[in-house]
Scaffold this motif. Structure first.
Motif, PDB file in Angstrom:
ATOM      1  N   CYS A 118      -3.877  39.986 -16.773  1.00 49.63           N
ATOM      2  CA  CYS A 118      -2.519  40.460 -16.934  1.00 49.63           C
ATOM      3  C   CYS A 118      -2.103  40.215 -14.264  1.00 49.63           C
ATOM      4  O   CYS A 118      -1.094  40.304 -14.962  1.00 49.63           O
ATOM      5  N   GLY A 119      -3.850  40.852 -14.170  1.00 50.44           N
ATOM      6  CA  GLY A 119      -3.396  41.154 -13.062  1.00 50.44           C
ATOM      7  C   GLY A 119      -2.805  40.382 -12.208  1.00 50.44           C
ATOM      8  O   GLY A 119      -2.316  40.117 -10.844  1.00 50.44           O
ATOM      9  N   VAL A 120      -3.816  38.712 -12.659  1.00 52.52           N
ATOM     10  CA  VAL A 120      -3.607  37.798 -11.590  1.00 52.52           C
ATOM     11  C   VAL A 120      -1.671  37.171 -12.041  1.00 52.52           C
ATOM     12  O   VAL A 120      -1.100  37.437 -10.563  1.00 52.52           O
ATOM     13  N   ASP A 179       0.859  39.551  -9.755  1.00 54.39           N
ATOM     14  CA  ASP A 179       0.671  39.266  -8.607  1.00 54.39           C
ATOM     15  C   ASP A 179       1.404  37.806  -8.397  1.00 54.39           C
ATOM     16  O   ASP A 179       2.182  37.435  -6.656  1.00 54.39           O
ATOM     17  N   MET A 180       1.093  36.838  -9.114  1.00 53.04           N
ATOM     18  CA  MET A 180       1.716  35.836  -9.127  1.00 53.04           C
ATOM     19  C   MET A 180       3.090  35.532  -9.031  1.00 53.04           C
ATOM     20  O   MET A 180       3.957  34.537  -8.747  1.00 53.04           O
ATOM     21  N   GLN A 181       4.178  36.138  -9.662  1.00 56.05           N
ATOM     22  CA  GLN A 181       5.789  36.389  -9.774  1.00 56.05           C
ATOM     23  C   GLN A 181       5.518  36.480  -8.493  1.00 56.05           C
ATOM     24  O   GLN A 181       6.231  37.104  -7.385  1.00 56.05           O
ATOM     25  N   GLU A 182       6.879  34.876  -8.443  1.00 56.52           N
ATOM     26  CA  GLU A 182       7.391  34.993  -6.986  1.00 56.52           C
ATOM     27  C   GLU A 182       9.022  34.726  -7.464  1.00 56.52           C
ATOM     28  O   GLU A 182       9.662  35.154  -8.336  1.00 56.52           O
ATOM     29  N   GLY A 183       9.318  34.403  -5.968  1.00 54.53           N
ATOM     30  CA  GLY A 183      11.302  34.572  -5.367  1.00 54.53           C
ATOM     31  C   GLY A 183      11.875  35.129  -4.635  1.00 54.53           C
ATOM     32  O   GLY A 183      11.268  36.520  -5.090  1.00 54.53           O
ATOM     33  N   LYS A 184      13.183  35.468  -4.397  1.00 53.30           N
ATOM     34  CA  LYS A 184      13.390  36.841  -4.107  1.00 53.30           C
ATOM     35  C   LYS A 184      13.305  37.649  -4.530  1.00 53.30           C
ATOM     36  O   LYS A 184      13.435  38.734  -3.648  1.00 53.30           O
ATOM     37  N   TRP A 198       8.017  32.442 -12.332  1.00 51.30           N
ATOM     38  CA  TRP A 198       6.308  31.717 -12.740  1.00 51.30           C
ATOM     39  C   TRP A 198       6.748  30.397 -12.895  1.00 51.30           C
ATOM     40  O   TRP A 198       6.428  29.516 -13.745  1.00 51.30           O
ATOM     41  N   PRO A 199       7.523  29.446 -12.108  1.00 51.10           N
ATOM     42  CA  PRO A 199       7.685  28.705 -11.993  1.00 51.10           C
ATOM     43  C   PRO A 199       6.256  27.940 -12.237  1.00 51.10           C
ATOM     44  O   PRO A 199       5.511  27.205 -11.510  1.00 51.10           O
ATOM     45  N   TYR A 200       6.746  26.510 -12.946  1.00 50.05           N
ATOM     46  CA  TYR A 200       5.861  25.344 -13.096  1.00 50.05           C
ATOM     47  C   TYR A 200       5.920  24.506 -11.876  1.00 50.05           C
ATOM     48  O   TYR A 200       6.841  23.726 -11.957  1.00 50.05           O
ATOM     49  N   LYS A 251       3.711  48.133 -14.533  1.00 53.64           N
ATOM     50  CA  LYS A 251       3.634  47.163 -13.846  1.00 53.64           C
ATOM     51  C   LYS A 251       3.861  45.482 -14.783  1.00 53.64           C
ATOM     52  O   LYS A 251       5.266  44.914 -14.220  1.00 53.64           O
ATOM     53  N   ARG A 252       3.432  45.634 -15.741  1.00 53.75           N
ATOM     54  CA  ARG A 252       3.511  44.760 -16.740  1.00 53.75           C
ATOM     55  C   ARG A 252       4.926  44.659 -16.835  1.00 53.75           C
ATOM     56  O   ARG A 252       5.717  43.657 -17.189  1.00 53.75           O
ATOM     57  N   LYS A 253       5.276  45.702 -17.597  1.00 52.00           N
ATOM     58  CA  LYS A 253       7.162  46.131 -18.294  1.00 52.00           C
ATOM     59  C   LYS A 253       8.243  45.798 -16.906  1.00 52.00           C
ATOM     60  O   LYS A 253       8.887  44.731 -17.114  1.00 52.00           O
ATOM     61  N   ALA A 254       7.716  45.676 -15.738  1.00 48.53           N
ATOM     62  CA  ALA A 254       8.620  45.858 -14.749  1.00 48.53           C
ATOM     63  C   ALA A 254       8.264  44.070 -14.955  1.00 48.53           C
ATOM     64  O   ALA A 254       9.342  43.459 -14.356  1.00 48.53           O
ATOM     65  N   ALA A 255       7.365  43.247 -14.734  1.00 46.60           N
ATOM     66  CA  ALA A 255       7.435  41.771 -14.327  1.00 46.60           C
ATOM     67  C   ALA A 255       7.749  41.424 -15.527  1.00 46.60           C
ATOM     68  O   ALA A 255       8.973  40.560 -15.614  1.00 46.60           O
TER      69      ALA A 255
END
Length: 420
Positions: free
Chosen positions: A43-45, A48-53, A58-60, A97-101
């Motif tokens: 979950c932490g990984v 942390d990998m969520q990206e973009g401006k 999480w683009p494949y 953190k998960r909810k915000a993501a």
């Protein structure tokens, strides 16, 4: 190289690895503790990998590009798969953190579905928007089922869910049913053939949608189930994209095709080449009146028997390798995820605990040192791999896809001819 898993030593060579797996026994409390720790770490990984401006996706990543960019279908699909994993993991409701993501991810998917290349259409002979449609639908259905849709987004999620259900039905192959991201004849042509790789997950999404009250065309479902069954080969595998009804190809003819290794692409349709497709097809059929317990169990056994064929293609260049039964690297984590679903669908008395323990051992063996999984040479595909890997570990506690309970005609009873 050696690696430990609660009480079991693994060696990299295939012979020793599978000797270990065949005698694998795990203390239940050790396996449970391992699974809980692994899932929370992943979950932490993922967060942390969520990206973009806006840190919202999480683009494949694969070899396919549109204007030299990762297509929106892969961005929406990858984000939805990672989102699914985060909401399925225990403790979500209390994890800020998960909810915000997830709130950021839902916003991205909602906006992504409005992109021109996510409409109910197709571009050229190859188009991956359907992957985005299918996994966005699965993500949004689960958000509603768990009541986890973020505040302020519930109405939009429900509206988009209805649109996705309609869109997937509009984008099915005319007359034949099923779905395929590769349509050489053109989008609206009935001469295209279904891909089991894509049709299985899409049907599962529509089964789930029906249970939650969305309208799904029963005739389309039956045609798509026909398309799945038509791909079953004489060996018990499934064709990658069958141009004919494989049930009508005799065992002798199938062997002759394999000997020639040309023309029909038969080298891709054997059990070693079809193990991932076998699992998703048989579990999808098992959700209907067309399922068969023996075939479902055989799909699980085939995965473990031929796992090393998958391993040889992990993180390799290219896609379908003729020297290795046509297996592409992107089948690696896909197969692990869908065999996990197949295991949990087996009736009691089918050694589910043993299969589950073997799968957990393999996932542990393949997990990267810093957490997560990646079956491609691309860094971004790690989010997809991590999501599928951790859901494979959690699958015992993830609800099964609902059954399709509204058949409109007598079920077909198509049997594979011959043995392996």
């Amino acid at each position: 190289m050696f690696r430990f898993f609660p009480g079991v030593l693994f060696v990299v060579s295939s012979a020793l690895l599978f000797a270990s797996l065949s005698s694998l026994t795990l203390a239940q409390k050790d396996e449970q503790a391992w699974a809980e720790q692994l899932v929370q770490r992943c979950c932490g990984v993922l967060v942390d990998m969520q990206e973009g401006k806006k840190r919202n996706q999480w683009p494949y990543e694969g070899v396919y590009r549109v204007n030299q960019k990762i297509p929106i279908g892969y961005r929406v699909g990858g984000t939805s798969i990672a989102g699914l994993a985060l909401i399925e993991a225990p403790g979500y409701a209390k994890h800020e953190k998960r909810k915000a993501a997830i709130k950021r991810a839902v916003s991205f998917v909602l906006n992504g579905l409005k992109e021109p290349l996510m409409t109910d259409s197709f571009k050229g002979g190859y188009d991956v928007r359907g992957w985005g449609h299918t996994y966005a639908l699965l993500f949004f259905l689960r958000l509603q089922e768990l009541d986890f849709a973020p505040s302020g987004q519930k109405t939009a999620v429900k509206k988009s869910t209805k649109w996705l259900v309609q869109t997937l039905q509009k984008t099915a192959i005319p007359e034949r049913g099923g779905w395929n991201y590769a349509r050489r004849a053109g989008f609206g042509k009935a001469s295209n053939t279904a891909s089991p790789f894509m049709t299985g997950p899409t049907l599962q999404a529509l089964f789930h949608a029906k249970q939650l009250g969305y309208e799904v065309d029963a005739d389309l479902v039956n045609r798509s189930l026909d398309a799945l069954e038509a791909g079953r080969t004489a060996s018990g595998g499934y064709a990658y994209s069958p141009r004919k009804n494989m049930n009508e190809v005799t065992e002798d003819d199938f062997k002759a095709q394999l000997k020639k290794r040309r023309g029909s692409g038969a080298f891709m349709n054997t059990k070693p080449g079809a193990m991932g497709r076998m699992c998703v097809v048989e579990q999808t059929l098992a959700l209907t009146d067309r399922g068969d317990e023996q075939r479902l169990r055989d799909s699980v056994e085939t995965f473990f028997k031929h796992w090393w064929n998958l391993k040889r293609r992990k993180q390799q260049d290219g896609t379908h390798d003729r020297r290795n039964n046509g297996i592409a690297p992107y089948y690696f984590m896909y197969a692990h995820y869908y065999v996990a679903r197949a295991i949990e669908m087996l009736p009691d008395g089918n050694n589910k605990d043993g299969y589950r323990a073997k799968l957990h051992a393999l996932l542990n063996y393949e997990q990267e040192e810093d957490g997560g999984w990646n079956d491609r040479v691309f860094a971004r595909s790690r989010n997809y791999g991590t999501a599928f890997g951790m859901m494979g570990v959690m699958m015992k506690d993830i609800p099964k896809i609902p059954s399709w309970t509204l058949p409109t005609r007598e079920p077909k009873n198509i049997k594979a001819k011959g043995g392996e």
